[in-house]
Design a protein around this motif. Structure first.
Motif, PDB file in Angstrom:
ATOM      1  N   ARG A 138       0.795  -1.226   0.000  1.00  0.00           N
ATOM      2  CA  ARG A 138       0.000   0.000   0.000  1.00  0.00           C
ATOM      3  C   ARG A 138       0.823   1.269   0.000  1.00  0.00           C
ATOM      4  NH1 ARG A 138      -3.260  -1.492   5.290  1.00  0.00           N
ATOM      5  NH2 ARG A 138      -1.086  -1.761   5.886  1.00  0.00           N
ATOM      6  N   GLY A 139       2.121   1.196   0.262  1.00  0.00           N
ATOM      7  CA  GLY A 139       2.893   2.418   0.305  1.00  0.00           C
ATOM      8  C   GLY A 139       4.358   2.136   0.558  1.00  0.00           C
ATOM      9  N   SER A 140       5.211   3.144   0.372  1.00  0.00           N
ATOM     10  CA  SER A 140       6.635   2.907   0.540  1.00  0.00           C
ATOM     11  C   SER A 140       7.375   4.212   0.733  1.00  0.00           C
ATOM     12  CB  SER A 140       7.205   2.180  -0.681  1.00  0.00           C
ATOM     13  OG  SER A 140       7.223   3.040  -1.803  1.00  0.00           O
ATOM     14  N   GLU A 141       8.679   4.086   1.075  1.00  0.00           N
ATOM     15  CA  GLU A 141       9.535   5.243   1.225  1.00  0.00           C
ATOM     16  C   GLU A 141       9.992   5.748  -0.133  1.00  0.00           C
ATOM     17  OE1 GLU A 141      12.643   3.299   3.549  1.00  0.00           O
ATOM     18  OE2 GLU A 141      13.882   3.116   1.754  1.00  0.00           O
ATOM     19  N   PHE A 142      10.285   7.053  -0.189  1.00  0.00           N
ATOM     20  CA  PHE A 142      10.882   7.642  -1.376  1.00  0.00           C
ATOM     21  C   PHE A 142      12.369   7.791  -1.089  1.00  0.00           C
ATOM     22  CE2 PHE A 142      12.383  11.076  -4.049  1.00  0.00           C
ATOM     23  CZ  PHE A 142      11.845  10.722  -5.280  1.00  0.00           C
ATOM     24  N   SER A 143      13.176   6.845  -1.574  1.00  0.00           N
ATOM     25  CA  SER A 143      14.590   6.818  -1.188  1.00  0.00           C
ATOM     26  C   SER A 143      15.525   6.438  -2.320  1.00  0.00           C
ATOM     27  CB  SER A 143      14.785   5.826  -0.035  1.00  0.00           C
ATOM     28  OG  SER A 143      14.422   4.507  -0.441  1.00  0.00           O
ATOM     29  N   ALA A 144      15.059   6.420  -3.575  1.00  0.00           N
ATOM     30  CA  ALA A 144      15.890   5.971  -4.695  1.00  0.00           C
ATOM     31  C   ALA A 144      16.822   7.070  -5.182  1.00  0.00           C
ATOM     32  CB  ALA A 144      14.994   5.488  -5.835  1.00  0.00           C
ATOM     33  N   THR A 178      -1.996  13.497 -10.449  1.00  0.00           N
ATOM     34  CA  THR A 178      -1.679  14.076  -9.153  1.00  0.00           C
ATOM     35  C   THR A 178      -0.224  14.499  -9.086  1.00  0.00           C
ATOM     36  OG1 THR A 178      -1.261  11.847  -8.312  1.00  0.00           O
ATOM     37  CG2 THR A 178      -3.420  12.791  -7.862  1.00  0.00           C
ATOM     38  N   ASP A 179       0.049  15.503  -8.249  1.00  0.00           N
ATOM     39  CA  ASP A 179       1.404  15.925  -7.904  1.00  0.00           C
ATOM     40  C   ASP A 179       1.568  15.774  -6.403  1.00  0.00           C
ATOM     41  OD1 ASP A 179       2.374  16.855 -10.471  1.00  0.00           O
ATOM     42  OD2 ASP A 179       0.966  18.513 -10.261  1.00  0.00           O
ATOM     43  N   THR A 180       2.698  15.238  -5.985  1.00  0.00           N
ATOM     44  CA  THR A 180       2.955  15.126  -4.554  1.00  0.00           C
ATOM     45  C   THR A 180       4.403  15.496  -4.267  1.00  0.00           C
ATOM     46  OG1 THR A 180       2.734  13.697  -2.604  1.00  0.00           O
ATOM     47  CG2 THR A 180       3.655  12.700  -4.586  1.00  0.00           C
ATOM     48  N   PRO A 181       4.676  16.166  -3.136  1.00  0.00           N
ATOM     49  CA  PRO A 181       6.057  16.487  -2.775  1.00  0.00           C
ATOM     50  C   PRO A 181       6.795  15.255  -2.271  1.00  0.00           C
ATOM     51  CG  PRO A 181       4.503  17.427  -1.184  1.00  0.00           C
ATOM     52  CD  PRO A 181       3.699  16.719  -2.208  1.00  0.00           C
ATOM     53  N   VAL A 182       8.079  15.177  -2.586  1.00  0.00           N
ATOM     54  CA  VAL A 182       8.927  14.085  -2.104  1.00  0.00           C
ATOM     55  C   VAL A 182      10.265  14.667  -1.677  1.00  0.00           C
ATOM     56  CG1 VAL A 182       7.849  12.222  -3.434  1.00  0.00           C
ATOM     57  CG2 VAL A 182       9.648  13.600  -4.490  1.00  0.00           C
ATOM     58  N   TRP A 183      10.931  13.982  -0.753  1.00  0.00           N
ATOM     59  CA  TRP A 183      12.254  14.415  -0.309  1.00  0.00           C
ATOM     60  C   TRP A 183      13.007  13.236   0.292  1.00  0.00           C
ATOM     61  CZ3 TRP A 183      12.962  13.484   4.844  1.00  0.00           C
ATOM     62  CH2 TRP A 183      11.819  13.436   5.655  1.00  0.00           C
ATOM     63  N   THR A 184      14.334  13.336   0.268  1.00  0.00           N
ATOM     64  CA  THR A 184      15.208  12.327   0.859  1.00  0.00           C
ATOM     65  C   THR A 184      16.403  13.025   1.478  1.00  0.00           C
ATOM     66  OG1 THR A 184      14.619  10.815  -0.943  1.00  0.00           O
ATOM     67  CG2 THR A 184      16.482  10.192   0.445  1.00  0.00           C
ATOM     68  N   VAL A 320      14.780  21.987  11.423  1.00  0.00           N
ATOM     69  CA  VAL A 320      14.051  21.926  10.153  1.00  0.00           C
ATOM     70  C   VAL A 320      12.939  20.911  10.338  1.00  0.00           C
ATOM     71  CG1 VAL A 320      14.170  21.270   7.717  1.00  0.00           C
ATOM     72  CG2 VAL A 320      16.065  22.531   8.762  1.00  0.00           C
ATOM     73  N   LEU A 321      11.728  21.286   9.936  1.00  0.00           N
ATOM     74  CA  LEU A 321      10.587  20.387  10.053  1.00  0.00           C
ATOM     75  C   LEU A 321      10.430  19.622   8.745  1.00  0.00           C
ATOM     76  CD1 LEU A 321       8.115  22.801  11.854  1.00  0.00           C
ATOM     77  CD2 LEU A 321       9.607  21.068  12.868  1.00  0.00           C
ATOM     78  N   LEU A 322      10.285  18.309   8.855  1.00  0.00           N
ATOM     79  CA  LEU A 322      10.210  17.426   7.694  1.00  0.00           C
ATOM     80  C   LEU A 322       8.872  16.703   7.702  1.00  0.00           C
ATOM     81  CD1 LEU A 322      13.804  15.921   7.992  1.00  0.00           C
ATOM     82  CD2 LEU A 322      13.055  17.628   6.332  1.00  0.00           C
ATOM     83  N   PRO A 323       7.870  17.239   7.005  1.00  0.00           N
ATOM     84  CA  PRO A 323       6.584  16.527   6.924  1.00  0.00           C
ATOM     85  C   PRO A 323       6.742  15.258   6.086  1.00  0.00           C
ATOM     86  CG  PRO A 323       6.376  18.854   6.274  1.00  0.00           C
ATOM     87  CD  PRO A 323       7.831  18.529   6.310  1.00  0.00           C
ATOM     88  N   THR A 324       6.139  14.176   6.535  1.00  0.00           N
ATOM     89  CA  THR A 324       6.278  12.908   5.838  1.00  0.00           C
ATOM     90  C   THR A 324       5.862  13.016   4.388  1.00  0.00           C
ATOM     91  OG1 THR A 324       5.634  11.868   7.906  1.00  0.00           O
ATOM     92  CG2 THR A 324       5.725  10.465   5.974  1.00  0.00           C
ATOM     93  N   THR A 325       4.799  13.757   4.103  1.00  0.00           N
ATOM     94  CA  THR A 325       4.311  13.868   2.731  1.00  0.00           C
ATOM     95  C   THR A 325       4.276  15.317   2.257  1.00  0.00           C
ATOM     96  OG1 THR A 325       2.037  13.899   3.528  1.00  0.00           O
ATOM     97  CG2 THR A 325       2.945  11.767   2.876  1.00  0.00           C
ATOM     98  N   GLY A 326       5.179  16.141   2.771  1.00  0.00           N
ATOM     99  CA  GLY A 326       5.250  17.537   2.354  1.00  0.00           C
ATOM    100  C   GLY A 326       6.689  17.976   2.208  1.00  0.00           C
ATOM    101  N   LEU A 327       6.907  19.147   1.644  1.00  0.00           N
ATOM    102  CA  LEU A 327       8.260  19.672   1.511  1.00  0.00           C
ATOM    103  C   LEU A 327       8.788  20.145   2.864  1.00  0.00           C
ATOM    104  CD1 LEU A 327       8.030  21.720  -1.819  1.00  0.00           C
ATOM    105  CD2 LEU A 327       8.976  19.428  -1.468  1.00  0.00           C
TER     106      LEU A 327
END
Length: 482
Positions: A138-144, A178-184, A320-327
């Motif tokens: 159902r979901g995963s990390e953005f880490s590639a 859809t557009d979604t923010p991602v970060w690593t 720095v605040l790091l939202p799981t699904t935000g910038l």
């Protein structure tokens, strides 16, 4: 450190997952049972909304946490200008616009992006570092994501001792394009490096990306439709209490925002978890458990909800605040005296680099993991001609450490019988130990261990591609320094 659930990991806050998981009592849209909708109350689900609007220039700042309001100014969903984009080899993985590479401190940087999907794939590992997939269906990390800077070193995502990244997470439920923010958060090249190449596994490479400071935006895109506005942050008893609002200017709202984020063993207690507090050169604060969290749905289009979020305090003056699904959000003043957080909500992360088949992981201890595909031919324990560069890289790293006692441990994948794998891991560990002994010289104590397939780095499951990546990672020789 508390146990992780298999479905995901990271970060803290205070809102109900009723909407997200449907596991709280309430109506179909996730609101507490009997609570009116914003349409029924003129855009608010609380009776004091009109009073707040009349008595404050900013109704949200004056409203109690848990209050729904009509969307206020500053909640527009605005994206930073990208520096470039890379398209996926698999069209199901979408298109990634790289927004920037931002230095957090001398050892860490955060890579940010905007992921665009035309429709949702049936796989959730498309954006994960190969061999590190820990999500569910159902979901995963953005880490590639990794960086190079003109030398032979690859700078990898940071991970904790259990293997979880400090990165955004993706769920696979929305409608239409859809557009979604991602970060690593990744290991950073040395200070003074001005440009890097950004590599995204399964996508491609964006060259000559400048390293810049993190923008100081108070509001950032969140999820598939929302905006996050950070109002304030205050320290209390080893934690950071963040006042924020989540607004929905575009709709349809992300019904299950953060449903699959990386959680704790209390993940299913019904509270939204979605924010980490990063501190320079310090452990990162994650979800701080609160019994009295606000409960309710994420906002519908044209409304916002006021929240408070409690995260572990990394103990640094600036965070720095790091939202799981935000910038990421930076530049927010933090009041109160900094205290080093303690307990299960504070996690250290290890920097990771790779060169010539030797991965170096640094935290409180140091581990050098050698790629057996470089060291040995399949099913063999004699070193290949290509092994010299890998062993030389390991020796250079080991000589830079204070410790002079090392353990060399052999591991295999699950192919082959138990006894065969155990013997192969022993022979390979002893071969590497002998090679290190001849290179390091006197003054070193070298011990060997062999484990066969009994200590896998990651389970071998998923698609054929995922299984092979897991097997490649499990076939390894690990050197630890004591």
């Amino acid at each position: 450190m508390s146990a992780r659930t298999h479905s995901a990991r990271v970060l803290s806050a205070a809102v109900c997952l009723a909407l997200l998981l449907g596991n709280c009592s309430g109506d179909a849209d996730g609101r507490p049972e009997g609570e009116p909708t914003p349409a029924e109350t003129g855009g608010s689900s609380t009776t004091d909304q009109e009073t707040a609007a009349e008595t404050a220039d900013d109704p949200g700042a004056a409203a109690e946490p848990g209050t729904y309001l009509p969307l206020q100014e500053g909640m527009e969903r605005e994206w930073p200008e990208p520096v470039g984009s890379v398209e996926a080899e698999n069209p199901d993985a979408g298109e990634l616009a790289v927004l920037g590479v931002h230095r957090l401190d001398e050892e860490h940087a955060v890579v940010t992006g905007r992921l665009t999907l035309e429709e949702f794939p049936d796989r959730s590992s498309l954006w994960t570092e190969p061999g590190h997939f820990q999500g569910g269906v159902r979901g995963s990390e953005f880490s590639a994501v990794s960086l190079t800077a003109g030398d032979d070193t690859t700078y990898l995502p940071v991970r904790d001792d259990e293997g979880w990244c400090l990165c955004s997470t993706l769920n696979l439920q929305s409608e239409g394009e859809t557009d979604t923010p991602v970060w690593t958060v990744v290991t950073a090249p040395p200070e003074g490096t001005s440009e890097v190449d950004v590599h995204v596994a399964g996508f491609g490479t964006l060259e000559d990306v400048p390293i810049t400071d993190l923008p100081t935006d108070q509001s950032v895109p969140l999820g598939w439709a929302e905006t996050l506005l950070v109002r304030s942050a205050e320290r209390e008893n080893g934690a950071v209490r963040v006042r924020l609002a989540i607004g929905n200017p575009t709709g349809p709202h992300t019904r299950n925002l953060d449903r699959y984020q990386f959680g704790r063993d209390w993940f299913t207690d019904g509270c939204f978890q979605g924010l980490a507090a990063w501190g320079s050169q310090a452990p990162t604060g994650h979800a701080a458990e609160e019994p009295d969290c606000q409960r309710g749905a994420l906002p519908e289009e044209g409304e916002q909800v006021e929240l408070e979020v409690l995260a572990g305090d990394p103990g640094t003056e600036e965070i720095v605040l790091l939202p799981t699904t935000g910038l990421p959000v930076s530049g927010i003043p933090v009041t109160g005296e900094a205290q080093e957080g303690e307990g299960p909500e504070v996690y250290p992360y290890r920097t990771r680099t790779e060169s010539a088949g030797a991965e170096v992981s640094r935290g409180e201890s140091l581990t050098v993991t050698l790629d057996t595909e470089v060291l040995f031919d399949p099913d063999e324990s004699e070193l290949t001609a290509e092994a010299d560069a890998t062993l030389d890289e390991a020796v250079e790293t080991l000589e830079g450490q204070d410790g002079r006692t090392i353990t060399v441990a052999g591991h295999t994948d699950t192919q082959g019988g138990d006894e065969y794998n155990l013997n192969l891991s022993r022979d390979r560990a002893e071969t590497v130990a002998e090679a290190l002994e001849s290179r390091l010289g006197e003054g070193w104590t070298i011990e060997t261990e062999w484990h066969g397939e009994t200590q896998l780095a990651i389970p071998e499951r998923g698609s054929e591609e995922e299984i092979e990546a897991a097997r490649a990672r499990n076939r390894r020789v690990e050197i630890t320094v004591e």
